[in-house]
Scaffold this motif. Structure first.
Motif: not given
Length: 413
Positions: A368-393
């Motif tokens: 519902x935010x029309x985005x994809x979040x990128x998370x680093x497994x090593x640190x558990x931190x978010x590296x980026x949040x990339x806009x995409x289309x409506x309702x990415x699944x």
């Protein structure tokens, strides 16, 4: 057959530097377009990407798996109204019913790239079909309608010759020849088959079922058979089945074929199963957010409290998407402690998780935010949040031929 929990009555219903480069909010559309010439190439000249199915937009976005730039999108539902007009009365009734149950039209359910990075195979949800596209031209190569009324999760064989798709209301998975779109076989499943996966060696297919999600929690006994089905990938004969106490949501089976991590319907967290003994060996409860705690189970989206799970490359950490809680957490398998949690705005609906090809990153769709979040497994931190289309699944790893990128729309999705 090993039973997990009680047997259900079958019910068939048809009803760092990198961080500085991209920033925490991810690339803008303009930056994404400028970045299409960047990114690391694989040894065969292809470019690692994350394929994102934008369910409501009817498009597929392609995210560079290294720069996290949105490289553009492909419209895979230009023929939607034509297909709807061709439905017979029974198909039309099924389309209306599924659309109502889903809470709106879901055009794209799943999508995968061919091994040469030039074709895209798409499971088109409420249209109840599967289609193949030439990415360079956007031309639909073939289209095949499935049995029942909804095309669901899909899996591409390692050699790229077979595409397995759950025909949800038909209680089976159908197998298509990717060259022609012809259905070459099928196998029985539990009630409302959902996720499909090939084993690491390609010998087996695993299908999991969720049961009838339109029924309330009080009628969970009537939702049908919550079943994990293991199938020989060549003969499509069922090798083994396991019964679960709740609907089997996003899951990951380790390469040894014995250990399975999975989200379950209504569970605010995830569980670990030993498939050798058929036992649930550990439950990983996760904290509720204030908004999540205020919901009744019957308000959970399609019965899911947490819907999105992926394993790190060494199987030591789980990326768990807190759907009703608006966060994603990296959790140590060994002791259940949390490495890090990424919080999202209320109502973002984290709805799927997948790992990068090297297993170092987790990509989480925020439907519902029309985005994809990128998370680093090593640190558990978010590296980026990339806009995409409506309702990415669904998101899938893949590699695309750089030569076909010019065929994509510059729109994020």
């Amino acid at each position: 057959m090993r039973a997990i929990g009680t047997l259900r009555t079958a019910l068939v219903l048809t009803g760092g530097a990198l961080l500085l480069a991209v920033g925490l909010n991810g690339p803008t559309a303009g930056a994404a377009q400028a970045a299409t010439g960047a990114g690391a190439a694989t040894t065969d000249g292809l470019r690692d990407v994350i394929v994102v199915g934008n369910s409501q937009a009817g498009t597929v976005s392609f995210i560079d798996a290294h720069t996290f730039a949105n490289l553009g999108s492909l419209n895979v539902t230009a023929d939607a109204q034509q297909r709807i007009s061709q439905m017979d009365p029974v198909q039309w009734a099924g389309f209306q019913t599924v659309t109502s149950v889903e809470g709106g039209t879901r055009w794209v359910d799943d999508a995968q790239l061919s091994p040469d990075g030039r074709r895209l195979y798409v499971s088109r949800g409420n249209l109840d079909d599967v289609a193949a596209y030439d990415i360079a031209t956007g031309v639909q190569i073939w289209r095949t309608r499935l049995d029942g009324f909804k095309a669901d999760h899909a899996a591409l064989s390692p050699d790229g010759t077979r595409y397995v798709v759950s025909a949800t209301t038909a209680q089976k998975a159908e197998v298509l020849d990717t060259a022609t779109g012809a259905v070459v076989g099928s196998f029985p499943t539990g009630t409302y088959p959902h996720q499909n996966d090939y084993s690491a060696d390609g010998r087996y297919i695993y299908n999991s079922s969720i049961g009838v999600t339109s029924l309330p929690q009080s009628l969970e006994w009537a939702k049908g058979t919550f079943q994990l089905t293991k199938v020989d990938a060549q003969s499509l004969k069922v090798v083994q089945t396991w019964l679960f106490p709740h609907g089997i949501r996003p899951n990951s089976i380790e390469s040894d074929g014995r250990t399975m991590f999975t989200d379950l319907s209504y569970l605010n967290g995830f569980a670990r199963f030993d498939l050798g003994t058929g036992q649930q060996v550990h439950t990983y409860p996760m904290p509720y957010s204030a908004a999540g705690a205020a919901l009744s189970p019957d308000s959970y989206p399609q019965n899911s409290a947490h819907h999105g799970l992926a394993l790190s490359g060494n199987d030591s950490r789980v990326c768990d998407a807190g759907t009703i809680d608006d966060y994603a957490a990296i959790v140590r398998v060994s002791d259940g402690t949390t490495v890090g949690t990424v919080g999202y705005p209320t109502g973002s609906l984290p709805y799927w998780a997948t790992s990068s090809a090297d297993g170092s990153l987790c990509f989480v769709s925020l439907s519902k935010a029309d985005a994809v979040s990128v998370i680093d497994y090593a640190t558990g931190t978010e590296l980026a949040r990339t806009p995409v289309g409506a309702f990415p699944q669904r998101e899938r790893t893949g590699a695309i031929d750089p030569a076909v990128l010019r065929g994509l729309s510059p729109a994020a999705g």
